[in-house]
Design a protein around this motif. Structure first.
Motif, PDB file in Angstrom:
ATOM      1  N   GLY A  89       0.656  -1.254   0.162  1.00  0.00           N
ATOM      2  CA  GLY A  89      -0.092  -0.196  -0.099  1.00  0.00           C
ATOM      3  C   GLY A  89       0.746   1.382  -0.048  1.00  0.00           C
ATOM      4  O   GLY A  89       0.368   2.266  -0.624  1.00  0.00           O
ATOM      5  N   VAL A  90       1.928   1.102   0.516  1.00  0.00           N
ATOM      6  CA  VAL A  90       3.041   2.266   0.553  1.00  0.00           C
ATOM      7  C   VAL A  90       3.141   2.696  -0.696  1.00  0.00           C
ATOM      8  O   VAL A  90       3.800   3.943  -1.134  1.00  0.00           O
ATOM      9  CB  VAL A  90       4.134   2.139   1.459  1.00  0.00           C
ATOM     10  CG1 VAL A  90       3.917   1.826   2.769  1.00  0.00           C
ATOM     11  CG2 VAL A  90       4.986   1.208   0.780  1.00  0.00           C
ATOM     12  N   LYS A  91       3.073   2.053  -1.854  1.00  0.00           N
ATOM     13  CA  LYS A  91       3.580   2.285  -3.207  1.00  0.00           C
ATOM     14  C   LYS A  91       2.426   3.332  -3.531  1.00  0.00           C
ATOM     15  O   LYS A  91       2.681   4.290  -4.424  1.00  0.00           O
ATOM     16  CB  LYS A  91       3.488   1.197  -4.123  1.00  0.00           C
ATOM     17  CG  LYS A  91       4.534   0.231  -3.783  1.00  0.00           C
ATOM     18  CD  LYS A  91       4.718  -1.092  -4.901  1.00  0.00           C
ATOM     19  CE  LYS A  91       5.649  -2.150  -4.755  1.00  0.00           C
ATOM     20  NZ  LYS A  91       5.468  -3.106  -5.509  1.00  0.00           N
ATOM     21  N   LEU A  92       1.487   3.615  -3.151  1.00  0.00           N
ATOM     22  CA  LEU A  92       0.211   4.456  -3.334  1.00  0.00           C
ATOM     23  C   LEU A  92       0.857   6.088  -2.953  1.00  0.00           C
ATOM     24  O   LEU A  92       0.082   6.715  -3.336  1.00  0.00           O
ATOM     25  CB  LEU A  92      -1.090   4.360  -2.664  1.00  0.00           C
ATOM     26  CG  LEU A  92      -1.859   2.986  -3.241  1.00  0.00           C
ATOM     27  CD1 LEU A  92      -2.672   2.737  -2.501  1.00  0.00           C
ATOM     28  CD2 LEU A  92      -2.015   3.013  -4.568  1.00  0.00           C
ATOM     29  N   THR A  93       1.669   5.928  -1.926  1.00  0.00           N
ATOM     30  CA  THR A  93       2.192   7.448  -1.325  1.00  0.00           C
ATOM     31  C   THR A  93       3.602   7.914  -1.831  1.00  0.00           C
ATOM     32  O   THR A  93       4.055   8.763  -1.268  1.00  0.00           O
ATOM     33  CB  THR A  93       2.324   7.429   0.073  1.00  0.00           C
ATOM     34  OG1 THR A  93       3.152   6.396   0.539  1.00  0.00           O
ATOM     35  CG2 THR A  93       0.863   6.934   0.821  1.00  0.00           C
ATOM     36  N   THR A  94       4.012   6.938  -2.882  1.00  0.00           N
ATOM     37  CA  THR A  94       5.109   7.485  -3.417  1.00  0.00           C
ATOM     38  C   THR A  94       5.499   7.569  -4.566  1.00  0.00           C
ATOM     39  O   THR A  94       4.394   7.586  -5.524  1.00  0.00           O
ATOM     40  CB  THR A  94       6.396   6.253  -3.049  1.00  0.00           C
ATOM     41  OG1 THR A  94       5.772   4.761  -3.579  1.00  0.00           O
ATOM     42  CG2 THR A  94       6.544   5.781  -1.369  1.00  0.00           C
ATOM     43  N   GLU A  95       6.934   8.204  -5.149  1.00  0.00           N
ATOM     44  CA  GLU A  95       6.842   8.110  -6.657  1.00  0.00           C
ATOM     45  C   GLU A  95       6.412   7.354  -7.553  1.00  0.00           C
ATOM     46  O   GLU A  95       6.635   6.147  -7.311  1.00  0.00           O
ATOM     47  CB  GLU A  95       8.523   8.460  -6.718  1.00  0.00           C
ATOM     48  CG  GLU A  95       9.003   9.089  -8.008  1.00  0.00           C
ATOM     49  CD  GLU A  95      10.433   9.233  -8.250  1.00  0.00           C
ATOM     50  OE1 GLU A  95      11.162   8.630  -8.744  1.00  0.00           O
ATOM     51  OE2 GLU A  95      10.987  10.292  -7.131  1.00  0.00           O
ATOM     52  N   GLY A  96       5.560   7.577  -8.638  1.00  0.00           N
ATOM     53  CA  GLY A  96       5.081   6.844  -9.460  1.00  0.00           C
ATOM     54  C   GLY A  96       3.741   6.471  -9.328  1.00  0.00           C
ATOM     55  O   GLY A  96       3.065   5.852 -10.029  1.00  0.00           O
ATOM     56  N   VAL A 122      -6.617  15.374   6.472  1.00  0.00           N
ATOM     57  CA  VAL A 122      -6.710  13.899   6.640  1.00  0.00           C
ATOM     58  C   VAL A 122      -5.072  13.641   7.061  1.00  0.00           C
ATOM     59  O   VAL A 122      -4.222  14.139   6.360  1.00  0.00           O
ATOM     60  CB  VAL A 122      -7.265  13.126   5.459  1.00  0.00           C
ATOM     61  CG1 VAL A 122      -6.800  11.618   5.473  1.00  0.00           C
ATOM     62  CG2 VAL A 122      -8.486  13.491   5.232  1.00  0.00           C
ATOM     63  N   GLU A 123      -4.666  12.926   8.045  1.00  0.00           N
ATOM     64  CA  GLU A 123      -3.530  12.260   8.396  1.00  0.00           C
ATOM     65  C   GLU A 123      -3.157  11.433   7.409  1.00  0.00           C
ATOM     66  O   GLU A 123      -3.674  10.156   7.349  1.00  0.00           O
ATOM     67  CB  GLU A 123      -3.423  11.964   9.785  1.00  0.00           C
ATOM     68  CG  GLU A 123      -2.111  11.800  10.336  1.00  0.00           C
ATOM     69  CD  GLU A 123      -1.854  11.486  11.892  1.00  0.00           C
ATOM     70  OE1 GLU A 123      -0.710  11.750  12.208  1.00  0.00           O
ATOM     71  OE2 GLU A 123      -2.811  11.488  12.307  1.00  0.00           O
ATOM     72  N   ILE A 124      -2.049  11.250   6.609  1.00  0.00           N
ATOM     73  CA  ILE A 124      -1.790  10.246   5.856  1.00  0.00           C
ATOM     74  C   ILE A 124      -0.205   9.810   6.148  1.00  0.00           C
ATOM     75  O   ILE A 124       0.720  10.682   6.169  1.00  0.00           O
ATOM     76  CB  ILE A 124      -1.332  10.937   4.352  1.00  0.00           C
ATOM     77  CG1 ILE A 124      -2.651  11.676   3.861  1.00  0.00           C
ATOM     78  CG2 ILE A 124      -0.984   9.721   3.351  1.00  0.00           C
ATOM     79  CD1 ILE A 124      -3.684  10.752   3.294  1.00  0.00           C
ATOM     80  N   LEU A 125      -0.206   8.537   6.617  1.00  0.00           N
ATOM     81  CA  LEU A 125       0.954   7.981   7.309  1.00  0.00           C
ATOM     82  C   LEU A 125       1.422   6.517   6.506  1.00  0.00           C
ATOM     83  O   LEU A 125       0.498   5.871   6.533  1.00  0.00           O
ATOM     84  CB  LEU A 125       0.704   7.653   8.564  1.00  0.00           C
ATOM     85  CG  LEU A 125       0.319   8.801   9.577  1.00  0.00           C
ATOM     86  CD1 LEU A 125       0.196   8.346  11.009  1.00  0.00           C
ATOM     87  CD2 LEU A 125       1.924   9.705   9.855  1.00  0.00           C
ATOM     88  N   LEU A 144       9.137   9.303  -0.880  1.00  0.00           N
ATOM     89  CA  LEU A 144       7.783   9.439  -0.292  1.00  0.00           C
ATOM     90  C   LEU A 144       7.387  10.770  -0.733  1.00  0.00           C
ATOM     91  O   LEU A 144       8.122  11.693  -0.541  1.00  0.00           O
ATOM     92  CB  LEU A 144       7.796   9.441   1.179  1.00  0.00           C
ATOM     93  CG  LEU A 144       6.533   9.709   1.949  1.00  0.00           C
ATOM     94  CD1 LEU A 144       5.582   8.351   1.705  1.00  0.00           C
ATOM     95  CD2 LEU A 144       6.770   9.713   3.479  1.00  0.00           C
ATOM     96  N   LEU A 145       6.189  11.017  -1.288  1.00  0.00           N
ATOM     97  CA  LEU A 145       5.703  12.257  -1.804  1.00  0.00           C
ATOM     98  C   LEU A 145       4.632  12.723  -1.249  1.00  0.00           C
ATOM     99  O   LEU A 145       4.167  13.982  -1.497  1.00  0.00           O
ATOM    100  CB  LEU A 145       5.320  12.080  -3.311  1.00  0.00           C
ATOM    101  CG  LEU A 145       6.494  11.807  -4.254  1.00  0.00           C
ATOM    102  CD1 LEU A 145       5.864  11.466  -5.485  1.00  0.00           C
ATOM    103  CD2 LEU A 145       7.467  12.646  -4.264  1.00  0.00           C
ATOM    104  N   VAL A 146       3.830  12.315   0.008  1.00  0.00           N
ATOM    105  CA  VAL A 146       2.839  12.735   0.473  1.00  0.00           C
ATOM    106  C   VAL A 146       2.714  12.085   1.933  1.00  0.00           C
ATOM    107  O   VAL A 146       3.132  10.821   2.027  1.00  0.00           O
ATOM    108  CB  VAL A 146       1.592  12.335  -0.142  1.00  0.00           C
ATOM    109  CG1 VAL A 146       1.206  10.962  -0.435  1.00  0.00           C
ATOM    110  CG2 VAL A 146       0.371  12.997   0.605  1.00  0.00           C
ATOM    111  N   GLY A 147       2.420  12.893   2.874  1.00  0.00           N
ATOM    112  CA  GLY A 147       2.161  12.226   4.256  1.00  0.00           C
ATOM    113  C   GLY A 147       3.427  12.136   5.025  1.00  0.00           C
ATOM    114  O   GLY A 147       4.689  12.539   4.613  1.00  0.00           O
ATOM    115  N   GLY A 148       3.651  11.225   6.087  1.00  0.00           N
ATOM    116  CA  GLY A 148       4.592  11.173   7.046  1.00  0.00           C
ATOM    117  C   GLY A 148       5.094   9.609   7.135  1.00  0.00           C
ATOM    118  O   GLY A 148       4.260   8.681   6.551  1.00  0.00           O
ATOM    119  N   VAL A 149       6.310   9.174   7.721  1.00  0.00           N
ATOM    120  CA  VAL A 149       6.661   7.874   7.874  1.00  0.00           C
ATOM    121  C   VAL A 149       6.141   7.538   9.265  1.00  0.00           C
ATOM    122  O   VAL A 149       6.218   8.394  10.285  1.00  0.00           O
ATOM    123  CB  VAL A 149       8.184   7.854   7.758  1.00  0.00           C
ATOM    124  CG1 VAL A 149       8.684   6.389   8.148  1.00  0.00           C
ATOM    125  CG2 VAL A 149       8.479   8.224   6.452  1.00  0.00           C
TER     126      VAL A 149
END
Length: 195
Positions: free
Chosen positions: A131-138, A153-156, A171-176
């Motif tokens: 699911g983390v692939k949705l918050t990253t480059e590409g 909305v908190e995106i983690l 990572l392009l959106v939200g935090g780790v």
């Protein structure tokens, strides 16, 4: 007053979303949504019925003309949406469902887009495993996630998962975040929904 929406050729869930946008702005009158397939027809009809509006449908040359009638009764006739503010979404895959991978990608993109059109938003969206692939480059849904993040909305994304896929620097959106925080967010919410 009648408003018309030509939703022919639009993929799910756009015919429903475009119809709802017009219905939300219309005090009274009717909306005619034109669609070219059975699935879109049924989805628009279900939307209208869920909002307690009268619907009739006619078919012409392979197209469906869905007439939705909204009357001003001095108060809202639509059912109130369920309050989902105290909800956390856990997205554990870059695709939705099992089976065809490409179909799963299309469904997930449609789901994230539909979230941006449904209010109120969940309070947090947690991304684990692929699911983390949705918050990253590409990712094809970064724009939608940024929109929701901008609206509070908190995106983690799971740090271990980002490391596993070598995506932490992308990572392009939200935090780790970590598993403790993920569990804490899930436990503190009234509802957690896993996608």
């Amino acid at each position: 007053m009648n408003r018309q929406i030509d939703a022919r050729g639009m993929g799910c869930p756009k015919p429903v979303i475009e119809t709802k946008k017009i219905l939300d702005t219309l005090k009274e009158g009717s909306v005619t949504t034109i669609v070219d397939n059975e699935v879109a027809k049924e989805n628009v009809i279900k939307l209208a019925q869920s909002m307690a509006y009268h619907v009739d449908v006619r078919e012409h040359d392979g197209n469906f003309y869905i007439n939705i009638y909204k009357e001003d009764m001095g108060k809202e006739t639509a059912m109130k949406p369920i309050n989902k503010k105290d909800m956390v979404l856990l997205i554990a895959s870059e695709v939705m469902g099992e089976g065809a991978f490409e179909l799963g990608k299309v469904l997930m993109k449609g789901f994230i887009y539909t979230l941006t059109e449904s209010q109120p938003y969940p309070k947090a969206i947690l991304f684990v495993n692929s699911g983390v692939k949705l918050t990253t480059e590409g990712s094809e849904v970064i724009h939608y996630l940024r929109q929701m993040e901008g609206d509070g909305v908190e995106i983690l994304s799971c740090g271990t998962c980002l490391d596993y896929f070598n995506l932490k620097n992308k990572l392009l959106v939200g935090g780790v975040t970590n598993m403790y925080t993920i569990v804490e967010k899930m436990n503190s919410a009234k509802n957690t929904v896993k996608i």
